[in-house]
Design a protein around this motif. Structure first.
Motif, PDB file in Angstrom:
ATOM      1  N   SER A   3       7.390  -1.789  -6.743  1.00 30.13           N
ATOM      2  CA  SER A   3       8.170  -3.191  -6.386  1.00 30.13           C
ATOM      3  C   SER A   3       8.820  -3.232  -5.587  1.00 30.13           C
ATOM      4  CB  SER A   3       9.025  -3.180  -7.874  1.00 30.13           C
ATOM      5  OG  SER A   3       9.735  -2.779  -7.790  1.00 30.13           O
ATOM      6  N   PRO A   4      10.104  -3.488  -4.516  1.00 24.97           N
ATOM      7  CA  PRO A   4      10.523  -3.875  -3.855  1.00 24.97           C
ATOM      8  C   PRO A   4      11.570  -1.847  -4.304  1.00 24.97           C
ATOM      9  CG  PRO A   4       9.880  -6.066  -3.648  1.00 24.97           C
ATOM     10  CD  PRO A   4       9.022  -5.494  -5.200  1.00 24.97           C
ATOM     11  N   ARG A  23       6.078 -10.636 -13.739  1.00 24.62           N
ATOM     12  CA  ARG A  23       6.998 -11.971 -14.209  1.00 24.62           C
ATOM     13  C   ARG A  23       5.813 -13.233 -13.564  1.00 24.62           C
ATOM     14  NH1 ARG A  23      12.681 -10.796 -10.280  1.00 24.62           N
ATOM     15  NH2 ARG A  23      13.364  -9.035 -12.388  1.00 24.62           N
ATOM     16  N   ARG A  24       6.460 -13.840 -14.866  1.00 21.91           N
ATOM     17  CA  ARG A  24       5.421 -14.787 -14.072  1.00 21.91           C
ATOM     18  C   ARG A  24       6.033 -15.953 -12.899  1.00 21.91           C
ATOM     19  NH1 ARG A  24       0.783 -15.271 -16.711  1.00 21.91           N
ATOM     20  NH2 ARG A  24       0.361 -14.178 -18.273  1.00 21.91           N
ATOM     21  N   TYR A  25       5.239 -16.462 -12.058  1.00 22.81           N
ATOM     22  CA  TYR A  25       5.954 -17.530 -11.621  1.00 22.81           C
ATOM     23  C   TYR A  25       4.739 -18.783 -11.788  1.00 22.81           C
ATOM     24  CZ  TYR A  25       8.557 -14.210  -9.152  1.00 22.81           C
ATOM     25  OH  TYR A  25       9.551 -13.247  -9.249  1.00 22.81           O
ATOM     26  N   GLY A  26       5.357 -19.516 -12.991  1.00 23.12           N
ATOM     27  CA  GLY A  26       3.928 -20.699 -13.479  1.00 23.12           C
ATOM     28  C   GLY A  26       3.268 -20.136 -13.997  1.00 23.12           C
ATOM     29  N   ASP A  27       1.457 -20.147 -13.321  1.00 21.92           N
ATOM     30  CA  ASP A  27       0.771 -19.771 -13.747  1.00 21.92           C
ATOM     31  C   ASP A  27       0.063 -18.626 -12.718  1.00 21.92           C
ATOM     32  OD1 ASP A  27       0.477 -21.769 -15.230  1.00 21.92           O
ATOM     33  OD2 ASP A  27      -0.957 -23.119 -14.058  1.00 21.92           O
ATOM     34  N   GLU A  28       0.977 -18.208 -12.306  1.00 21.91           N
ATOM     35  CA  GLU A  28       0.862 -17.328 -11.263  1.00 21.91           C
ATOM     36  C   GLU A  28       1.818 -15.612 -12.080  1.00 21.91           C
ATOM     37  OE1 GLU A  28       1.171 -15.122  -6.938  1.00 21.91           O
ATOM     38  OE2 GLU A  28       1.476 -16.278  -7.424  1.00 21.91           O
ATOM     39  N   LYS A  29       0.791 -14.332 -12.741  1.00 18.98           N
ATOM     40  CA  LYS A  29       1.598 -13.225 -13.051  1.00 18.98           C
ATOM     41  C   LYS A  29       1.396 -11.941 -12.053  1.00 18.98           C
ATOM     42  CE  LYS A  29       1.838  -9.480 -16.677  1.00 18.98           C
ATOM     43  NZ  LYS A  29       0.477  -9.278 -17.916  1.00 18.98           N
ATOM     44  N   VAL A  30       3.009 -11.521 -11.670  1.00 16.46           N
ATOM     45  CA  VAL A  30       3.069 -10.822 -10.754  1.00 16.46           C
ATOM     46  C   VAL A  30       3.732  -9.337 -11.446  1.00 16.46           C
ATOM     47  CG1 VAL A  30       4.149 -10.056  -8.458  1.00 16.46           C
ATOM     48  CG2 VAL A  30       3.618 -12.773  -9.003  1.00 16.46           C
ATOM     49  N   ALA A  31       2.625  -8.131 -11.295  1.00 13.88           N
ATOM     50  CA  ALA A  31       3.219  -7.050 -12.210  1.00 13.88           C
ATOM     51  C   ALA A  31       3.073  -6.301 -11.231  1.00 13.88           C
ATOM     52  CB  ALA A  31       1.593  -6.763 -13.258  1.00 13.88           C
ATOM     53  N   PHE A  32       4.130  -5.211 -11.346  1.00 19.45           N
ATOM     54  CA  PHE A  32       4.376  -3.538 -10.190  1.00 19.45           C
ATOM     55  C   PHE A  32       4.723  -2.420 -11.642  1.00 19.45           C
ATOM     56  CE2 PHE A  32       6.346  -7.023  -7.774  1.00 19.45           C
ATOM     57  CZ  PHE A  32       5.600  -6.727  -6.944  1.00 19.45           C
ATOM     58  N   GLY A  33       3.381  -1.554 -11.378  1.00 25.09           N
ATOM     59  CA  GLY A  33       2.722  -0.714 -11.895  1.00 25.09           C
ATOM     60  C   GLY A  33       2.052   0.087 -11.570  1.00 25.09           C
ATOM     61  N   PHE A  34       1.280   0.595 -12.616  1.00 25.26           N
ATOM     62  CA  PHE A  34       0.031   1.855 -12.374  1.00 25.26           C
ATOM     63  C   PHE A  34      -1.574   0.854 -12.652  1.00 25.26           C
ATOM     64  CE2 PHE A  34       3.221   4.235 -13.823  1.00 25.26           C
ATOM     65  CZ  PHE A  34       3.384   5.147 -12.761  1.00 25.26           C
ATOM     66  N   ASP A  35      -1.904   0.393 -11.428  1.00 25.84           N
ATOM     67  CA  ASP A  35      -3.509  -0.720 -11.132  1.00 25.84           C
ATOM     68  C   ASP A  35      -4.363   0.944 -11.933  1.00 25.84           C
ATOM     69  OD1 ASP A  35      -5.487  -1.779 -10.636  1.00 25.84           O
ATOM     70  OD2 ASP A  35      -4.881  -2.554  -8.551  1.00 25.84           O
ATOM     71  N   LEU A  36      -4.646   0.518 -13.181  1.00 28.10           N
ATOM     72  CA  LEU A  36      -6.176   1.541 -13.693  1.00 28.10           C
ATOM     73  C   LEU A  36      -7.490   0.649 -13.371  1.00 28.10           C
ATOM     74  CD1 LEU A  36      -5.244   0.793 -17.434  1.00 28.10           C
ATOM     75  CD2 LEU A  36      -4.608   3.104 -15.919  1.00 28.10           C
ATOM     76  N   SER A  37      -7.736  -0.499 -12.540  1.00 27.88           N
ATOM     77  CA  SER A  37      -9.226  -0.798 -11.448  1.00 27.88           C
ATOM     78  C   SER A  37      -9.390   0.324 -11.084  1.00 27.88           C
ATOM     79  CB  SER A  37      -9.206  -1.906 -10.652  1.00 27.88           C
ATOM     80  OG  SER A  37      -8.065  -0.859  -9.499  1.00 27.88           O
ATOM     81  N   PRO A  38      -9.021   1.224 -10.218  1.00 27.63           N
ATOM     82  CA  PRO A  38     -10.318   1.837  -9.973  1.00 27.63           C
ATOM     83  C   PRO A  38     -10.969   3.233 -11.083  1.00 27.63           C
ATOM     84  CG  PRO A  38      -7.948   2.821  -9.456  1.00 27.63           C
ATOM     85  CD  PRO A  38      -7.973   1.739  -9.795  1.00 27.63           C
ATOM     86  N   VAL A  40       0.862  -1.211   0.170  1.00 23.87           N
ATOM     87  CA  VAL A  40      -0.044  -0.372  -0.191  1.00 23.87           C
ATOM     88  C   VAL A  40       0.869   0.860  -0.183  1.00 23.87           C
ATOM     89  CG1 VAL A  40      -1.879  -1.614   1.134  1.00 23.87           C
ATOM     90  CG2 VAL A  40       0.240  -0.044   2.688  1.00 23.87           C
ATOM     91  N   THR A  41       2.207   1.150   0.148  1.00 25.85           N
ATOM     92  CA  THR A  41       2.727   2.163   0.266  1.00 25.85           C
ATOM     93  C   THR A  41       3.400   2.648  -1.089  1.00 25.85           C
ATOM     94  OG1 THR A  41       5.035   1.071   1.011  1.00 25.85           O
ATOM     95  CG2 THR A  41       3.104   2.661   2.794  1.00 25.85           C
ATOM     96  N   PRO A  42       4.152   3.329  -1.101  1.00 28.82           N
ATOM     97  CA  PRO A  42       4.830   4.059  -2.740  1.00 28.82           C
ATOM     98  C   PRO A  42       6.446   4.110  -2.002  1.00 28.82           C
ATOM     99  CG  PRO A  42       4.153   5.884  -1.876  1.00 28.82           C
ATOM    100  CD  PRO A  42       3.185   5.098  -0.960  1.00 28.82           C
ATOM    101  N   PHE A  43       7.041   3.079  -3.239  1.00 27.52           N
ATOM    102  CA  PHE A  43       8.467   3.554  -3.089  1.00 27.52           C
ATOM    103  C   PHE A  43       9.348   4.918  -3.196  1.00 27.52           C
ATOM    104  CE2 PHE A  43      12.463   3.243  -4.957  1.00 27.52           C
ATOM    105  CZ  PHE A  43      13.440   2.051  -3.973  1.00 27.52           C
ATOM    106  N   ARG A  44       9.881   5.207  -2.154  1.00 31.51           N
ATOM    107  CA  ARG A  44      10.865   6.646  -1.611  1.00 31.51           C
ATOM    108  C   ARG A  44       9.556   7.222  -2.246  1.00 31.51           C
ATOM    109  NH1 ARG A  44      16.240   5.376  -4.231  1.00 31.51           N
ATOM    110  NH2 ARG A  44      17.148   4.530  -2.605  1.00 31.51           N
TER     111      ARG A  44
END
Length: 411
Positions: A117-118, A125-140, A6-10
């Motif tokens: 991201s950290p 990145r994909r870890y098997g069938d799971e995709k992990v993305a860091f960036g801007f969330d457009l869901s709002p 929930v916190t932004p980087f720096r």
């Protein structure tokens, strides 16, 4: 990914960011939202949400990195991860500092949520069938779509009310200027006409600027009061003129001018059923024979027109080409209408019907007003019969026709 940061980087965090971050935990609407429709509605309501046009330009660039047209629905992957350089390229070379400033406003208003991201980089990145993305969330954009649509409709309704009020004020100002000019020619001794002209000129100057709604309402009230005053003065002038004409007529019973409707016997009309009843004085009058009484009963006086004769003469000019003498009284206008009527293709029966239900004077006003717009009327006779049928049930007045001609001339 099991954990959502929930916190932004720096970057500092505040209550607004926490609120928007919490809202992203809600389920997306199953139907999703068209991203271009969201942008269009948000552009209409941007002021209500504290956004500028440049903010929306940056948002449009971010949305363009999402491949699908529909946000949400079957596609729950709403995180885009372009670099700052890629975003600025799609913004036609906007400086990176400017882009970041507008992007920060989108985050503060809750239409974009950061998923950093950290190390603050944006990637997927994909870890098997799971995709992990860091960036801007457009869901709002999907969750707040209904809110944006309602705000856009409210803004459009307010803009429509503003446009209508501004148009009304503009027409009122024009009418005041026209009535002031006419009143000055009719009663030059009244100094109030100069005040009305000055008020119309001042309002014209104000209307050149971008006015608030309250300013327009204030101008509308001022013009409305002035127009009521001007109309009252003009009606009083016309009433005074008509009273003078009546006094002259009372002293000249033996006038041989048979075209003057002021000298003919008066009839009392019964509106219900359209019948016309003669008074006993008319039935026994030596001025009216049996045949003349029957014909006169259908065309004689009814209510006089509710507008000054001078206003009619100022608005209608075409009939003057068919008048040998100047029109100074209502009966002069009736004579001109008798001459113009057959040239317009109006049958005698339609003309008689108009005089019966409207009165000769008002029917003559209709004729000269129709002559002004003769090229636009397909069937003058049919049009006159339609107006006569409205007059028969008390739903017609020639005043709006003359005012429409005045507005056309002033345009």
């Amino acid at each position: 990914m099991e954990y959502t940061p929930v916190t932004p980087f720096r970057r500092t965090i505040d209550a607004a960011i926490l609120k928007h971050q919490a809202a992203t935990q809600e389920d997306l609407p199953p139907a999703g939202a068209n991203k271009w429709e969201v942008l269009r509605e948000l552009a209409a309501a941007r002021v209500a949400f504290g956004l500028s046009d440049r903010d929306l330009t940056v948002l449009q660039a971010l949305v363009s990195f999402h491949q699908a047209t529909i946000l949400g629905g079957n596609d729950s992957e709403l995180i885009v991860h372009p670099s700052n350089k890629a975003i600025c390229e799609r913004l036609n070379g906007m400086p990176c500092s400017t882009m970041r400033r507008h992007l920060s406003n989108l985050v503060q208003t809750g239409f974009v949520v950061r998923r950093d991201s950290p190390n603050g980089k944006r990637y997927a990145r994909r870890y098997g069938d799971e995709k992990v993305a860091f960036g801007f969330d457009l869901s709002p954009l999907v969750r707040r779509f209904q809110e944006v649509c309602e705000a856009a409709e409210t803004v459009r309704a307010a803009e429509e009310r503003y446009k209508r009020l501004r148009a009304t004020v503009s027409l009122m100002r024009r009418d005041l200027a026209g009535l002031a000019e006419y009143g000055r020619s009719l009663r030059p001794d009244q100094g109030v006409w100069d005040q009305f002209s000055d008020l119309a000129a001042l309002m014209a100057r104000d209307l050149r600027r971008k006015l608030e709604m309250e300013d327009l309402r204030r101008i509308e009230d001022a013009l409305g009061s002035a127009l009521d005053h001007a109309r009252g003065l003009l009606d009083g002038c016309e009433t005074e003129n008509m009273s003078t004409n009546d006094a002259v007529s009372e002293q000249h019973y033996q006038n041989s001018n048979k075209d003057s409707y002021d000298l003919e016997p008066r009839l009392e009309k019964a509106r219900d059923g359209g019948a016309v009843r003669e008074t006993p004085e008319v039935a026994n009058s030596p001025l009216c024979s049996e045949d003349e009484g029957n014909s006169t009963a259908t065309i004689d006086d009814q209510l006089m027109p509710n507008i000054p004769l001078g206003l009619v003469l100022a608005s209608c000019q075409e009939f003057k080409a068919y008048s040998e003498q100047p029109v100074r009284h209502w009966h002069d206008l009736v004579r001109v209408a008798d001459v113009v009527r057959p040239m317009m293709g109006i049958s005698p029966s339609a003309w008689d019907e108009a005089k019966r239900y409207m009165g000769p004077e008002e029917a003559s006003v209709v004729i000269v007003a129709m002559l002004e717009r003769f090229a636009d009327i397909r069937s003058p006779g049919g049009y006159l019969r339609t107006l006569s049928s409205k007059a028969a049930i008390g739903e017609f007045s020639c005043g709006p026709m003359i005012m429409a001609l005045m507005r056309r001339d002033a345009a």
